[in-house]
Design a protein around this motif. Structure first.
Motif, PDB file in Angstrom:
ATOM      1  N   GLY B 333      13.467  38.982   9.868  1.00 46.95           N
ATOM      2  CA  GLY B 333      13.240  38.361   8.615  1.00 46.95           C
ATOM      3  C   GLY B 333      11.831  38.513   8.131  1.00 46.95           C
ATOM      4  N   PRO B 337      12.821  43.413   6.865  1.00 52.76           N
ATOM      5  CA  PRO B 337      13.794  42.935   6.263  1.00 52.76           C
ATOM      6  C   PRO B 337      14.631  44.234   5.758  1.00 52.76           C
ATOM      7  CG  PRO B 337      11.812  42.459   4.930  1.00 52.76           C
ATOM      8  CD  PRO B 337      11.390  42.914   6.164  1.00 52.76           C
ATOM      9  N   GLU B 338      14.224  45.427   5.732  1.00 57.90           N
ATOM     10  CA  GLU B 338      15.022  46.521   5.437  1.00 57.90           C
ATOM     11  C   GLU B 338      16.185  46.652   6.308  1.00 57.90           C
ATOM     12  OE1 GLU B 338      11.776  46.721   6.001  1.00 57.90           O
ATOM     13  OE2 GLU B 338      11.398  48.192   7.545  1.00 57.90           O
ATOM     14  N   LEU B 339      16.152  45.985   7.248  1.00 56.96           N
ATOM     15  CA  LEU B 339      17.346  46.472   8.128  1.00 56.96           C
ATOM     16  C   LEU B 339      18.575  45.418   7.970  1.00 56.96           C
ATOM     17  CD1 LEU B 339      15.889  46.290  11.998  1.00 56.96           C
ATOM     18  CD2 LEU B 339      16.920  48.215  10.677  1.00 56.96           C
ATOM     19  N   LEU B 340      18.483  44.555   7.340  1.00 57.04           N
ATOM     20  CA  LEU B 340      19.510  43.691   6.936  1.00 57.04           C
ATOM     21  C   LEU B 340      20.448  44.284   5.507  1.00 57.04           C
ATOM     22  CD1 LEU B 340      17.704  40.325   6.922  1.00 57.04           C
ATOM     23  CD2 LEU B 340      19.320  41.100   8.640  1.00 57.04           C
ATOM     24  N   PRO B 341      21.564  44.166   5.738  1.00 58.34           N
ATOM     25  CA  PRO B 341      22.271  44.560   4.606  1.00 58.34           C
ATOM     26  C   PRO B 341      22.033  43.687   3.375  1.00 58.34           C
ATOM     27  CG  PRO B 341      23.867  44.163   6.528  1.00 58.34           C
ATOM     28  CD  PRO B 341      22.416  43.713   7.065  1.00 58.34           C
ATOM     29  N   HIS B 342      22.329  44.274   2.163  1.00 59.08           N
ATOM     30  CA  HIS B 342      21.800  43.517   0.899  1.00 59.08           C
ATOM     31  C   HIS B 342      22.242  42.136   0.907  1.00 59.08           C
ATOM     32  CE1 HIS B 342      20.412  47.367  -0.669  1.00 59.08           C
ATOM     33  NE2 HIS B 342      21.405  47.806  -0.336  1.00 59.08           N
ATOM     34  N   ALA B 343      23.659  41.920   1.032  1.00 57.54           N
ATOM     35  CA  ALA B 343      24.094  40.522   0.595  1.00 57.54           C
ATOM     36  C   ALA B 343      23.510  39.501   1.725  1.00 57.54           C
ATOM     37  CB  ALA B 343      25.475  40.666   0.619  1.00 57.54           C
ATOM     38  N   LEU B 345      20.583  39.828   3.232  1.00 56.35           N
ATOM     39  CA  LEU B 345      19.280  39.600   2.991  1.00 56.35           C
ATOM     40  C   LEU B 345      18.941  38.481   1.702  1.00 56.35           C
ATOM     41  CD1 LEU B 345      16.242  40.108   3.445  1.00 56.35           C
ATOM     42  CD2 LEU B 345      16.504  42.239   1.632  1.00 56.35           C
ATOM     43  N   PHE B 346      19.861  38.736   0.903  1.00 58.24           N
ATOM     44  CA  PHE B 346      19.813  37.702  -0.402  1.00 58.24           C
ATOM     45  C   PHE B 346      20.152  36.441  -0.008  1.00 58.24           C
ATOM     46  CE2 PHE B 346      18.888  41.350  -2.393  1.00 58.24           C
ATOM     47  CZ  PHE B 346      19.973  41.847  -3.375  1.00 58.24           C
ATOM     48  N   ASN B 347      20.968  36.334   0.962  1.00 58.37           N
ATOM     49  CA  ASN B 347      21.442  34.832   1.394  1.00 58.37           C
ATOM     50  C   ASN B 347      20.042  34.238   1.953  1.00 58.37           C
ATOM     51  OD1 ASN B 347      24.172  33.978   0.400  1.00 58.37           O
ATOM     52  ND2 ASN B 347      24.815  35.754   1.649  1.00 58.37           N
ATOM     53  N   ALA B 349      17.109  35.150   1.862  1.00 60.28           N
ATOM     54  CA  ALA B 349      16.024  35.004   1.026  1.00 60.28           C
ATOM     55  C   ALA B 349      16.117  33.733   0.218  1.00 60.28           C
ATOM     56  CB  ALA B 349      15.511  36.140  -0.073  1.00 60.28           C
ATOM     57  N   ALA B 350      17.234  33.702  -0.515  1.00 60.65           N
ATOM     58  CA  ALA B 350      17.624  32.212  -1.121  1.00 60.65           C
ATOM     59  C   ALA B 350      17.425  31.151  -0.469  1.00 60.65           C
ATOM     60  CB  ALA B 350      18.894  32.322  -2.008  1.00 60.65           C
TER      61      ALA B 350
ATOM     62  N   PHE C  49      14.943  40.757  -7.020  1.00 61.09           N
ATOM     63  CA  PHE C  49      15.912  39.857  -6.949  1.00 61.09           C
ATOM     64  C   PHE C  49      15.174  38.429  -6.891  1.00 61.09           C
ATOM     65  CE2 PHE C  49      19.428  37.707  -5.085  1.00 61.09           C
ATOM     66  CZ  PHE C  49      19.059  36.900  -4.070  1.00 61.09           C
ATOM     67  N   GLY C  55      18.144  28.024  -2.538  1.00 58.64           N
ATOM     68  CA  GLY C  55      19.010  27.319  -1.608  1.00 58.64           C
ATOM     69  C   GLY C  55      20.143  27.958  -1.135  1.00 58.64           C
ATOM     70  N   ILE C  58      24.188  31.393  -3.777  1.00 55.20           N
ATOM     71  CA  ILE C  58      23.917  32.385  -4.756  1.00 55.20           C
ATOM     72  C   ILE C  58      25.304  32.697  -5.373  1.00 55.20           C
ATOM     73  CG2 ILE C  58      22.333  34.112  -5.328  1.00 55.20           C
ATOM     74  CD1 ILE C  58      22.240  35.009  -2.483  1.00 55.20           C
ATOM     75  N   PHE C  91       8.251  44.656  -2.333  1.00 52.49           N
ATOM     76  CA  PHE C  91       8.916  45.190  -0.934  1.00 52.49           C
ATOM     77  C   PHE C  91       9.960  45.929  -1.666  1.00 52.49           C
ATOM     78  CE2 PHE C  91      10.437  45.670   2.957  1.00 52.49           C
ATOM     79  CZ  PHE C  91      11.530  45.279   3.145  1.00 52.49           C
ATOM     80  N   HIS C  94      13.946  47.578   0.122  1.00 53.06           N
ATOM     81  CA  HIS C  94      15.436  47.550  -0.241  1.00 53.06           C
ATOM     82  C   HIS C  94      15.945  48.357  -1.394  1.00 53.06           C
ATOM     83  CE1 HIS C  94      18.375  45.512   2.554  1.00 53.06           C
ATOM     84  NE2 HIS C  94      17.506  44.878   2.773  1.00 53.06           N
TER      85      HIS C  94
END
Lengths: 380, 516, 409
Positions: B333, B337-343, B345-347, B349-350, C49, C55, C58, C91, C94
């Protein structure tokens, strides 16, 4: 009598992992452009040559079992023995520093572009020296586990990149085939420092020294050839302008959720660099132990640490020196791995000496006095 | 006729129990012929302690004194087996002590465990072990009768080594009960118990258990010499002995095993290991101990081979996850972070968008809180225990996330790590510490630091060879026979083909080890 | 051991300079668009993004994305200038897709792409696209599929294998072709469709079908559902020596796909004397280019092996078919394939002199001597190469409906 020994299988994997560092760290840009077939053929030729280079050392070992070149020379003449030991130690220390620099070069170019050289060098050197203090048995056993992980990971990366592989990308040689192949062969030979390590480690291998040599050469050859094949067939000429071609291959390969295999690759890199640097530190210490009196033995590891770190930090800040020290001249390797045993063979043609066990015991054992009773042993 | 044998046995016995020291306590005083002198001397040694009981009777013209400690002797046994036959025996009215001694010693069986005692130290030792000691006026020796009747915890299921299909018996505190439990399971004459005492003041009984046809004599000598070198006052649990048997006390991983179960002990000694039973503790020590043994449990041999193999793999994976999962999460993290799948990572990050702390601090706080809660749950009395679990779930799970202190994925990571660390209970100590070390490494230097730390740990593990036994055997040096019970468990038909002895695994130097 | 731990812990004090960045300080770039800026520089557009609801939750919507624009003389300067307008570190690890504008492509992309090749964080297998207009418009378009619009942009590029008309090219493949003077490459072209304000634009729906999306009737808001996206792929751009030299529309570019062995599935519309129109769904296709070298005369033979099934079929008035009539369909299909191949070859190789089919490498591998001689003149030799196409189409399944005749045999 007991010595600090490792089995043949462990020795093969140790040397193999050490060799892989050279391959992973290979920067083709320093050698200029070439066609794919010349690289593949050049490597094949170089491994055949390495097999021949090891013959004098094995013959010498058969004549004087349980002794390596340093001990044999010490028996003949103490002065020359010390001189030779210092030479070997210097060569190994140079390789150690070179490996540190190469490793640091990779990390600062590919993974952490903003990190200072000093941190990478010091952290790696400290961990390697601390592990070298455990002796060759520790790193030998660890290398078996690491080799399994290494082979599985590289196999995985290769399988994943298979779908983008195209044989057309490996070009046949257009001009001056012999010169081109010879250039790559001598370059590959110049990087084979494991030959020197092998002949110094011969007494440590419990049995099957010839098997070790053959196994190491075959395994390394197979691995290097297959890696080059994959890099060239997937990336083609683009791969040759990359600073670290195999790293680029790993970052390009993707399948379903495994998108970025380059961080997996970074772990592999750390593993092979670690094995190589630790092994070299152990061998360097062994060489220095034959040259120095006993009371200075405790200072050898700190000395190695200090010298290699300082040199690596100084060199790491100047990339032009990096190109210079990645020499393509195999003379030193040939001299140390084949020249010295050959000379000793010729000198000692008619003699067979009994195994001199006291010398071997004091060499290559972890820092513990064997006369101390077990309960008073201080660990650490 | 048995006297020479007895003398020889006594000589061997005294060699084990002799304490050679320059400083006090004073040498044992042999018993004199005068009973009164002996009694005064003994009472004086005990400082007239309140549990020093005596009972005097006269038989013929001899005075007999029975000595015992309060609460240690079974009154019923004593009266039925010792006193009644003795008092009902028609001695002549002027029977001499020698005659009575001869009767007791040679013509009757008043107790199965009978020993001659010659010194005051031996008298006290036997009295404090629950024996009844008989002293006679005019005799320079006494007789100790084994009539232990003290209270001890009955045999119950061991709480730490739970299993489904094995026996429910675990060791208890008295060493002799434990010895009998092992003997019942291994009805072979090769099984040998070697008793001696350790501890200057506690004089605790220690028993070495081994199979004479399997064990390496060198290993035996080494274990004995290490134990003899202990100079502690009190030996209260087997944990006191453990550092003396370990190779490197500073090492994170212990290379001495413990077990609470007699069946596990029996299985281990059949492989050439030595077990050490300690009086007063239900935990037995086993040397030498290999890393792969942490993942073996007796249940594996009761299940089918495929399921046992599956569970073994699960244990290895859980071990790796328990150490590395939070560290990997923090490292990836923060640094990669490029190792994580997109979705994913979004979760993450959010979730991390509004938390105040960096990932490493979050991980450290939460894991520290978890350790506090776990330790509290251990020490709290049972009635309050429920409150701890509720508070724990609330604090870590819900409140921290809703308050915005940590992100939701971190809670998942903590939960998974915590559960994973209980799958291999014997490694709980190193796992807890290593987890924190790796979190710090991962949070400061990313995957590079984790790789270096892992390599350092691996080399340290591989270089442990206590007693000459390589800690990472049979994984490296590889032994295919040994591997049939490491990552997988092959069927018994294959396992019965070859018996594994620990000194025969490749790379082991137990037989020709000259150090640890 | 203790000393060792102490040493390690002290060396950890040297950290802090490894480039650790917390997740909430990273602007996660998902798409990069490069336009020609003023004074010959570049103008970069980043789509990052930025979750609408921070939170835990999403939602998948277009509100999760934001745009950053920056300009500079080179790409790296523009990236640096981008940090002046917002507070997070960019970054690009991704990044999913790189979109170049057509103007930039015609001017030359080699210098622009060197940033992505050298940067440690960028991925080499990002998708690439050329935009008909400005890349910035493409990136700013609102797409209602996926977590954020860049995801759909990438999926549009990846989805080209469904239709078989266009091919998705990754960055490293493009750069590999750039390394050799005699190789050329191509990139799909996307365009922004005009926003169908209150009109039911069937054309728009059909064009969306090209990129594999299902669009319902257009409408911005009010009482009809929004369209998924307003972006569609309109062809393949051919690059030679880093410059865009031409473009093929989707029908023409399928010919390119046949020759490059890049077709996985596609649909051919044929008609013969019995069929008004029949759609052959090709599910397997293998093609091989074989060079034929006679002295300095170089020709190529293209051998194709295809397998298809009959999709929809509309028979002519009063016609019925038998199994034997399938053979005729096969022949008509092969004819169509041959024509497409030859047209594409003509346009790409002869007209644009772009070697997108690895023709040079094939000659090199077959005969090194000849290649060393003709290597320098390869672009001019391309004009004289002939292609012979030998397709072999097999229809071995007919689907769930088959209007055979009723006459019993």
């Amino acid at each position: 009598m007991k010595t600090d020994t490792i089995g043949a299988g462990q020795a093969v994997l140790l040397l193999f992992l050490s060799r892989c560092f050279n391959f992973l760290n290979y920067i083709p840009a320093f050698l200029g452009r070439a066609e794919g077939m010349s690289i593949l053929t050049g490597n094949l030729v170089s491994f055949l040559l390495q097999g021949f280079l090891l013959i004098p050392a094995i013959l010498l070992y058969q004549r004087f079992p349980r002794q390596n070149v340093l001990e044999i020379t010490c028996q003949k003449s103490r002065i020359f023995g010390i001189f030779l030991a210092v030479c070997y130690a210097a060569a190994t220390l140079l390789n150690l520093t070179g490996s540190l620099v190469g490793f640091e070069y990779f990390i600062t170019n590919a993974i952490f572009p903003k990190s200072p050289v000093i941190f990478i060098v010091i952290s790696m050197a400290i961990v390697c020296i601390l592990c070298a203090r455990h002796g060759i048995q520790g790193i030998g056993r660890a290398s078996c586990i690491l080799a399994v992980y290494f082979l599985i990971s590289t196999l995985f990366i290769n399988l994943v990149s298979l779908k983008s592989a195209d044989l057309l990308n490996i070009r046949p040689i257009t001009e001056q085939p012999v010169a081109s192949i010879a250039r790559w062969a001598s370059d590959s030979l110049a990087k084979s420092n494991e030959l020197t390590l092998f002949i110094l480690l011969l007494p440590q291998i419990r049995s099957g020294q010839k098997r070790t040599a053959a196994g190491f050469l075959l395994l390394s050859l197979g691995f290097v050839e297959s890696m080059i094949f994959f890099v060239l067939s997937v990336l083609g000429d683009y791969g040759l302008i990359q600073t670290f071609p195999y790293y680029s291959l790993a970052s390009v390969a993707d399948i379903s959720i495994f998108q970025r295999l380059d961080s997996l690759h970074m772990m592999l890199w750390v593993i092979v660099a670690f094995v190589r640097i630790t092994l070299m530190a152990i061998v360097c210490k062994a060489c220095l132990q034959t040259a120095l009196p006993k009371k200075m033995h405790g200072w050898i590891f700190p000395f190695i640490l200090a010298v290699s770190c300082t040199a690596a930090i100084l060199i790491g800040s100047r990339p032009e020196i990096i190109q210079n020290i990645s020499s393509t001249n195999p003379a030193l390797v040939i001299l140390l791995s084949a020249g010295v045993p050959l000379i000793l063979l010729l000198i000692t043609r008619k003699e067979v000496s009994p195994p001199h066990e006291k010398t071997i015991e004091s060499v290559l054992r972890p820092t513990a006095d064997p006369d101390e009773p077990a309960s008073n042993r201080v660990s650490g | 006729m048995f006297r020479s044998l007895k003398t020889r046995l006594r000589a061997i016995q005294s060699r084990f129990s002799a304490q050679e020291e320059a400083s006090p306590p004073p040498d044992p005083v042999p018993l004199g012929a005068n009973l009164l002198d002996n009694m005064i001397h003994l009472r004086g040694l005990c400082q007239n302690s309140s549990d020093f009981l005596t009972r005097q009777i006269r038989i013929g013209s001899s005075t007999l004194q029975f000595l015992m400690m309060e609460g240690m002797v079974s009154q019923q046994t004593m009266s039925e087996i010792l006193l009644e036959p003795l008092l009902n025996q028609p001695f002549s009215p002027d029977a001499q002590p020698g005659e009575i001694y001869d009767f007791i010693e040679n013509r009757s069986v008043l107790a199965t465990d009978m020993k001659d005692v010659y010194t005051d130290e031996e008298v006290l030792h036997y009295m404090m072990s629950g024996f009844v000691v008989l002293l006679m006026d005019g005799l320079t020796k006494g007789i100790a009768f084994g009539m232990q009747g003290y209270n001890f915890r009955s045999i119950s299921e061991p709480s730490n080594e739970v299993n489904e299909r094995g026996s429910r018996e675990g060791f208890t505190e008295p060493i002799r009960v434990n010895m009998s439990m092992v003997r019942r399971r291994v009805k072979s004459p090769a099984l040998k118990f070697e008793l001696f005492t350790l501890g200057k003041k506690s004089k605790t009984d220690i028993c070495l258990v081994y199979m004479t046809d399997q064990v390496s004599s060198r290993l035996l000598r080494e274990v004995r010499s290490r134990l003899q070198s202990i100079r502690l006052d009190m030996i209260l649990t087997s944990g006191y002995l453990q550092p003396f048997l370990e190779g490197k006390p500073w090492s994170l991983f212990s290379d001495v095993g413990t077990t609470e179960r007699p069946d596990v002990l029996a299985a281990k000694i059949n492989e050439g290991r030595i077990a050490v039973l300690v009086d007063g503790t239900p935990f037995a020590l086993i040397v030498p101990y290999l890393f792969s043994e942490n993942f073996q449990s007796l249940d594996d041999y009761a299940h089918r081979a495929y399921y046992a193999s599956f569970i073994r793999m699960l244990k290895y994976i859980s071990f790796a996850a328990a150490i590395l999962l939070p560290a990997l999460y923090v490292a990836i993290g923060s640094f990669h972070p490029e190792l994580l799948p997109h979705a994913l990572l979004f979760n993450i990050a959010a979730a991390e968008e509004t938390t105040p702390f960096p990932l490493m601090i979050e991980a450290l706080i939460i894991h520290f809180l978890y350790e506090i809660m776990r330790e509290a749950g251990l020490r709290l009395p049972r009635s309050v225990g429920h409150a701890v679990s509720i508070v724990g779930a609330l604090v870590i799970g819900d409140a921290a996330v809703t308050a915005g202190l940590i992100g939701a994925p971190m809670v998942l990571v903590v939960a998974a790590t915590a559960i994973a660390s209980f799958v291999v209970p014997s490694l709980y100590e190193p796992v807890s510490v290593l987890r924190f070390v790796f979190i710090i490494l991962g949070g400061t230097t990313g995957l590079y630091g984790i790789a270096l730390g892992g390599l350092y740990l691996l080399v340290n593990l591989c270089s442990l060879n206590n007693f000459g036994a390589v800690y990472t055997s049979p994984i490296t040096p590889l032994s295919l026979t040994g591997m049939r019970d490491t990552f997988i468990r092959t069927s018994f038909t294959r396992m019965q083909k070859k018996n594994v002895r620990i000194q025969n695994l490749p790379g082991m130097e137990i037989d020709n080890s000259q150090n640890g | 051991m203790f000393c060792g731990l102490l040493l390690i812990l002290t060396s950890l004090l040297l950290t802090g300079c490894l480039g650790e960045v917390q997740l909430n300080q990273r602007a996660i770039v998902q798409a990069i668009g490069i336009d020609l800026g003023q004074d010959g520089g570049v103008e970069l557009t980043f789509q990052i993004f930025a979750p609408a609801a921070s939170g835990i939750e999403i939602s998948a919507s277009a509100e999760n994305a934001k745009i950053i624009t920056a300009s500079g003389r080179t790409v790296s300067e523009a990236v640096q200038n981008a940090t002046l307008t917002q507070g997070k570190e960019l970054f690009i690890g991704h990044n999913r897709i790189v979109i170049l504008s057509k103007e930039l492509a015609e001017k030359g992309v080699e210098q622009t792409l060197s940033y992505f090749s050298a940067n440690a964080f960028s991925r080499q297998n990002v998708c690439m696209m050329v935009s008909e207009g400005k890349a910035k418009e493409l990136l700013s378009a609102k797409i209602n599929q996926g977590i954020l619009p860049a995801e759909t942009l990438e999926k549009i590029a990846l989805n080209t294998r469904e239709a078989g008309m266009l091919q998705n090219i990754k960055l490293f493949e493009f750069l590999k072709a750039l390394e050799n003077k005699h190789e050329s490459s191509m990139i799909p072209v996307a365009a922004l469709q005009p926003d169908p304000e209150g009109q039911s634009e069937k054309g728009g729906g059909e064009e969306n079908a090209q990129s594999g999306k299902k669009g319902s009737e257009g409408g911005s808001s009010g009482n009809s559902i929004e369209q998924v996206s307003s972006i569609s792929l309109v062809g393949m751009a051919i690059f030679s020596e880093g410059k865009m030299v031409g473009m093929l529309n989707p029908e023409e570019s399928r010919g390119l796909m046949w020759i490059r062995d890049a077709v996985e599935r596609t649909s051919l519309l044929v008609s013969d004397d019995k069929y008004e129109v029949a759609s052959l769904d090709i599910f397997e296709c293998d093609s091989k280019l074989i060079p034929v070298i006679e002295g300095k005369e170089i020709d190529f033979i293209l051998e194709l092996e295809l397998q298809a099934t009959i999709g929809e079929a509309l028979l002519k008035e009063g016609q019925t078919v038998r199994m034997e009539d399938i053979d005729n369909l096969e022949r008509v299909g092969e004819e169509l394939i041959r024509k497409e191949c030859l047209d594409a070859f003509q346009k790409a190789v002869r007209e644009f002199q772009a070697d997108v089919f690895n023709l040079g490498n094939l000659v090199w591998v077959k005969d090194v001597q000849i290649w060393t001689e003709i290597r320098e003149d390869w672009p001019s030799m391309l004009k004289k190469i002939n292609l012979e196409v030998r397709p072999d189409l097999k229809i071995d399944r007919v689907g769930l409906e088959f209007k055979s005749d009723q006459t019993p045999r």
